[in-house]
Write a protein that holds these residues in place. Structure first.
Motif, PDB file in Angstrom:
ATOM      1  N   LEU A 188      42.802  11.709 -22.280  1.00 26.73           N
ATOM      2  CA  LEU A 188      43.106  10.997 -21.048  1.00 26.73           C
ATOM      3  C   LEU A 188      44.601  10.691 -20.964  1.00 26.73           C
ATOM      4  O   LEU A 188      45.254  10.466 -21.982  1.00 26.73           O
ATOM      5  CB  LEU A 188      42.321   9.688 -21.002  1.00 26.73           C
ATOM      6  CG  LEU A 188      40.883   9.825 -20.501  1.00 26.73           C
ATOM      7  CD1 LEU A 188      40.024  10.566 -21.507  1.00 26.73           C
ATOM      8  CD2 LEU A 188      40.309   8.468 -20.179  1.00 26.73           C
ATOM      9  N   ARG A 189      45.118  10.679 -19.769  1.00 26.21           N
ATOM     10  CA  ARG A 189      46.514  10.324 -19.533  1.00 26.21           C
ATOM     11  C   ARG A 189      46.571   9.146 -18.575  1.00 26.21           C
ATOM     12  O   ARG A 189      45.931   9.150 -17.530  1.00 26.21           O
ATOM     13  CB  ARG A 189      47.285  11.533 -18.980  1.00 26.21           C
ATOM     14  CG  ARG A 189      47.439  12.659 -19.991  1.00 26.21           C
ATOM     15  CD  ARG A 189      48.254  13.801 -19.439  1.00 26.21           C
ATOM     16  NE  ARG A 189      47.549  14.527 -18.391  1.00 26.21           N
ATOM     17  CZ  ARG A 189      48.092  15.493 -17.661  1.00 26.21           C
ATOM     18  NH1 ARG A 189      49.353  15.836 -17.841  1.00 26.21           N
ATOM     19  NH2 ARG A 189      47.380  16.116 -16.730  1.00 26.21           N
ATOM     20  N   LEU A 190      47.378   8.156 -18.950  1.00 22.27           N
ATOM     21  CA  LEU A 190      47.447   6.908 -18.202  1.00 22.27           C
ATOM     22  C   LEU A 190      48.282   7.077 -16.946  1.00 22.27           C
ATOM     23  O   LEU A 190      49.421   7.578 -16.993  1.00 22.27           O
ATOM     24  CB  LEU A 190      48.041   5.812 -19.093  1.00 22.27           C
ATOM     25  CG  LEU A 190      48.136   4.421 -18.498  1.00 22.27           C
ATOM     26  CD1 LEU A 190      46.740   3.861 -18.213  1.00 22.27           C
ATOM     27  CD2 LEU A 190      48.898   3.498 -19.444  1.00 22.27           C
ATOM     28  N   ILE A 191      47.740   6.634 -15.817  1.00 24.02           N
ATOM     29  CA  ILE A 191      48.441   6.752 -14.537  1.00 24.02           C
ATOM     30  C   ILE A 191      49.152   5.429 -14.207  1.00 24.02           C
ATOM     31  O   ILE A 191      50.358   5.379 -14.005  1.00 24.02           O
ATOM     32  CB  ILE A 191      47.459   7.104 -13.409  1.00 24.02           C
ATOM     33  CG1 ILE A 191      46.670   8.378 -13.742  1.00 24.02           C
ATOM     34  CG2 ILE A 191      48.223   7.305 -12.079  1.00 24.02           C
ATOM     35  CD1 ILE A 191      45.530   8.649 -12.770  1.00 24.02           C
ATOM     36  N   HIS A 192      48.369   4.372 -14.112  1.00 26.83           N
ATOM     37  CA  HIS A 192      48.892   3.022 -13.840  1.00 26.83           C
ATOM     38  C   HIS A 192      47.995   2.015 -14.540  1.00 26.83           C
ATOM     39  O   HIS A 192      46.850   2.324 -14.852  1.00 26.83           O
ATOM     40  CB  HIS A 192      48.859   2.710 -12.331  1.00 26.83           C
ATOM     41  CG  HIS A 192      49.960   3.307 -11.526  1.00 26.83           C
ATOM     42  ND1 HIS A 192      51.220   2.764 -11.456  1.00 26.83           N
ATOM     43  CD2 HIS A 192      49.965   4.401 -10.729  1.00 26.83           C
ATOM     44  CE1 HIS A 192      51.967   3.509 -10.634  1.00 26.83           C
ATOM     45  NE2 HIS A 192      51.231   4.499 -10.183  1.00 26.83           N
ATOM     46  N   TYR A 193      48.532   0.824 -14.727  1.00 26.91           N
ATOM     47  CA  TYR A 193      47.696  -0.234 -15.257  1.00 26.91           C
ATOM     48  C   TYR A 193      48.078  -1.558 -14.608  1.00 26.91           C
ATOM     49  O   TYR A 193      49.112  -1.657 -13.927  1.00 26.91           O
ATOM     50  CB  TYR A 193      47.774  -0.320 -16.782  1.00 26.91           C
ATOM     51  CG  TYR A 193      49.153  -0.482 -17.354  1.00 26.91           C
ATOM     52  CD1 TYR A 193      49.979   0.622 -17.540  1.00 26.91           C
ATOM     53  CD2 TYR A 193      49.616  -1.731 -17.755  1.00 26.91           C
ATOM     54  CE1 TYR A 193      51.245   0.479 -18.084  1.00 26.91           C
ATOM     55  CE2 TYR A 193      50.879  -1.877 -18.312  1.00 26.91           C
ATOM     56  CZ  TYR A 193      51.687  -0.763 -18.480  1.00 26.91           C
ATOM     57  OH  TYR A 193      52.930  -0.900 -19.019  1.00 26.91           O
ATOM     58  N   SER A 194      47.243  -2.553 -14.839  1.00 29.11           N
ATOM     59  CA  SER A 194      47.447  -3.844 -14.186  1.00 29.11           C
ATOM     60  C   SER A 194      47.189  -4.967 -15.180  1.00 29.11           C
ATOM     61  O   SER A 194      46.201  -4.934 -15.939  1.00 29.11           O
ATOM     62  CB  SER A 194      46.503  -3.986 -12.996  1.00 29.11           C
ATOM     63  OG  SER A 194      46.532  -5.292 -12.475  1.00 29.11           O
ATOM     64  N   TYR A 195      48.061  -5.971 -15.130  1.00 26.86           N
ATOM     65  CA  TYR A 195      47.903  -7.151 -15.980  1.00 26.86           C
ATOM     66  C   TYR A 195      47.164  -8.270 -15.260  1.00 26.86           C
ATOM     67  O   TYR A 195      46.811  -9.277 -15.870  1.00 26.86           O
ATOM     68  CB  TYR A 195      49.267  -7.715 -16.375  1.00 26.86           C
ATOM     69  CG  TYR A 195      50.139  -6.800 -17.175  1.00 26.86           C
ATOM     70  CD1 TYR A 195      51.055  -5.962 -16.560  1.00 26.86           C
ATOM     71  CD2 TYR A 195      50.091  -6.813 -18.568  1.00 26.86           C
ATOM     72  CE1 TYR A 195      51.885  -5.135 -17.304  1.00 26.86           C
ATOM     73  CE2 TYR A 195      50.912  -5.997 -19.322  1.00 26.86           C
ATOM     74  CZ  TYR A 195      51.807  -5.169 -18.689  1.00 26.86           C
ATOM     75  OH  TYR A 195      52.625  -4.359 -19.430  1.00 26.86           O
ATOM     76  N   GLY A 196      47.037  -8.110 -13.955  1.00 26.74           N
ATOM     77  CA  GLY A 196      46.386  -9.141 -13.164  1.00 26.74           C
ATOM     78  C   GLY A 196      46.669  -8.904 -11.696  1.00 26.74           C
ATOM     79  O   GLY A 196      47.288  -7.889 -11.315  1.00 26.74           O
ATOM     80  N   VAL A 197      46.251  -9.850 -10.861  1.00 29.60           N
ATOM     81  CA  VAL A 197      46.433  -9.688  -9.421  1.00 29.60           C
ATOM     82  C   VAL A 197      47.913  -9.490  -9.106  1.00 29.60           C
ATOM     83  O   VAL A 197      48.772 -10.239  -9.568  1.00 29.60           O
ATOM     84  CB  VAL A 197      45.879 -10.914  -8.681  1.00 29.60           C
ATOM     85  CG1 VAL A 197      46.221 -10.849  -7.199  1.00 29.60           C
ATOM     86  CG2 VAL A 197      44.380 -11.019  -8.885  1.00 29.60           C
ATOM     87  N   LYS A 198      48.183  -8.452  -8.370  1.00 29.63           N
ATOM     88  CA  LYS A 198      49.524  -8.082  -7.887  1.00 29.63           C
ATOM     89  C   LYS A 198      50.505  -7.793  -9.033  1.00 29.63           C
ATOM     90  O   LYS A 198      51.724  -7.823  -8.812  1.00 29.63           O
ATOM     91  CB  LYS A 198      50.075  -9.181  -6.978  1.00 29.63           C
ATOM     92  CG  LYS A 198      49.284  -9.332  -5.700  1.00 29.63           C
ATOM     93  CD  LYS A 198      49.988 -10.175  -4.667  1.00 29.63           C
ATOM     94  CE  LYS A 198      49.236 -10.036  -3.354  1.00 29.63           C
ATOM     95  NZ  LYS A 198      48.784 -11.247  -2.774  1.00 29.63           N
ATOM     96  N   ASP A 199      50.014  -7.507 -10.198  1.00 29.31           N
ATOM     97  CA  ASP A 199      50.853  -7.245 -11.362  1.00 29.31           C
ATOM     98  C   ASP A 199      50.467  -5.901 -11.947  1.00 29.31           C
ATOM     99  O   ASP A 199      49.476  -5.787 -12.679  1.00 29.31           O
ATOM    100  CB  ASP A 199      50.657  -8.350 -12.401  1.00 29.31           C
ATOM    101  CG  ASP A 199      51.760  -8.368 -13.421  1.00 29.31           C
ATOM    102  OD1 ASP A 199      51.744  -9.279 -14.266  1.00 29.31           O
ATOM    103  OD2 ASP A 199      52.632  -7.478 -13.392  1.00 29.31           O
ATOM    104  N   THR A 200      51.256  -4.860 -11.595  1.00 29.46           N
ATOM    105  CA  THR A 200      50.906  -3.517 -12.028  1.00 29.46           C
ATOM    106  C   THR A 200      52.133  -2.836 -12.633  1.00 29.46           C
ATOM    107  O   THR A 200      53.272  -3.265 -12.424  1.00 29.46           O
ATOM    108  CB  THR A 200      50.384  -2.659 -10.858  1.00 29.46           C
ATOM    109  OG1 THR A 200      51.442  -2.489  -9.902  1.00 29.46           O
ATOM    110  CG2 THR A 200      49.191  -3.307 -10.177  1.00 29.46           C
ATOM    111  N   ASP A 201      51.878  -1.766 -13.373  1.00 32.11           N
ATOM    112  CA  ASP A 201      52.975  -1.035 -13.984  1.00 32.11           C
ATOM    113  C   ASP A 201      52.594   0.427 -14.096  1.00 32.11           C
ATOM    114  O   ASP A 201      51.406   0.788 -14.008  1.00 32.11           O
ATOM    115  CB  ASP A 201      53.287  -1.605 -15.370  1.00 32.11           C
ATOM    116  CG  ASP A 201      54.747  -1.395 -15.757  1.00 32.11           C
ATOM    117  OD1 ASP A 201      55.191  -2.055 -16.712  1.00 32.11           O
ATOM    118  OD2 ASP A 201      55.440  -0.575 -15.111  1.00 32.11           O
ATOM    119  N   LYS A 202      53.631   1.255 -14.284  1.00 32.99           N
ATOM    120  CA  LYS A 202      53.401   2.695 -14.319  1.00 32.99           C
ATOM    121  C   LYS A 202      53.021   3.168 -15.715  1.00 32.99           C
ATOM    122  O   LYS A 202      53.489   2.630 -16.716  1.00 32.99           O
ATOM    123  CB  LYS A 202      54.680   3.436 -13.890  1.00 32.99           C
ATOM    124  CG  LYS A 202      55.063   3.189 -12.452  1.00 32.99           C
ATOM    125  CD  LYS A 202      56.343   3.940 -12.112  1.00 32.99           C
ATOM    126  CE  LYS A 202      56.721   3.704 -10.662  1.00 32.99           C
ATOM    127  NZ  LYS A 202      57.963   4.416 -10.293  1.00 32.99           N
TER     128      LYS A 202
END
Lengths: 115, 114
Positions: B43-57
């Motif tokens: 699998l390859r990671l696209i995006h992730y999120s730490y919480g509401v409105k908090d995302t990273d590439k």
């Protein structure tokens, strides 16, 4: 850089044979985590095991066992008395601080158990 | 069962159309992830999120955007789908607020871009 190598692309054995799947990893960190997942033909990803770098004890769960060797940077997975239901793709993955603990995945080993 | 659902489970679309995939979880987990899986690859990671409105590439974020306006939903959008985005997409969560924790996966969405 971190890397996970599963050199066995595909393994085929007859039911009831034992089979070992290899996983070799590379990391600069002393704290890291290793994972094995199973992906059966139905496609879902099933978590099997998580090991941390400070715990080198081997683990056994039923017919499954894992041999962690830090000296060779490997966490190999053995299925004893394989069954047809063990047929799946098995993935090994690494997470460490250098990758912000994002999972680094091996390419997977396809295991075929023939009746 | 990590209480994760993905919708749709299968989608066929045409090049150039926008596509949104939804990941829904019922257990209030903070950390959520989107991956893609292609033949011969892990699998390859696209995006992730730490919480509401908090995302990273992640590793392969080009061509993808995400949004997280509620804890339970993490949306992945392909603004203008291309054939190279034909893949199986998996959503995942960790049960604690730690990337080092085990990730549990949803059932996947198979996307075909013609």
């Amino acid at each position: 850089a971190q890397k996970v190598t599963q050199a066995q692309t595909e393994i085929s054995v007859v039911e009831k044979e034992d089979v070992t799947l290899d996983c070799v990893y590379e990391t600069r960190d002393t704290t890291y985590y290793l994972f094995w997942y199973k992906q059966p033909p139905s496609g879902e990803l099933v978590f099997l095991i998580r090991r941390n770098s400070f715990d080198e004890q081997n683990e056994i769960s039923g017919r499954y066992s894992w041999n962690f060797q830090k000296s060779t940077s490997s966490l190999n997975f053995t299925i004893t008395a394989s069954q047809v239901v063990d047929s799946a793709v098995y993935f090994c993955a690494l997470s460490d601080p250098d990758s912000n603990y994002q999972l680094i995945w091996g390419a997977g080993t396809k295991l075929i158990i023939k009746p | 069962d990590a209480g994760i659902t993905q919708s749709p489970r299968h989608k066929v679309t045409e090049t150039g159309t926008p596509v949104t995939l939804r990941c829904h979880q019922t257990e209030n987990h903070r950390y959520m992830y989107w991956y893609r899986q292609d033949p011969g690859h892990g699998l390859r990671l696209i995006h992730y999120s730490y919480g509401v409105k908090d995302t990273d590439k992640g590793e392969v974020s080009d061509g993808y955007s995400v949004s997280r306006s509620k804890t339970e939903d993490f949306l992945l959008t392909l603004e203008s789908a291309t054939s190279s985005q034909t893949s199986v997409y998996f959503c995942a969560i960790t049960r604690t607020s730690s990337h080092a924790d085990t990730q549990y996966f949803g059932p996947g969405t198979r996307l075909t871009v013609l």
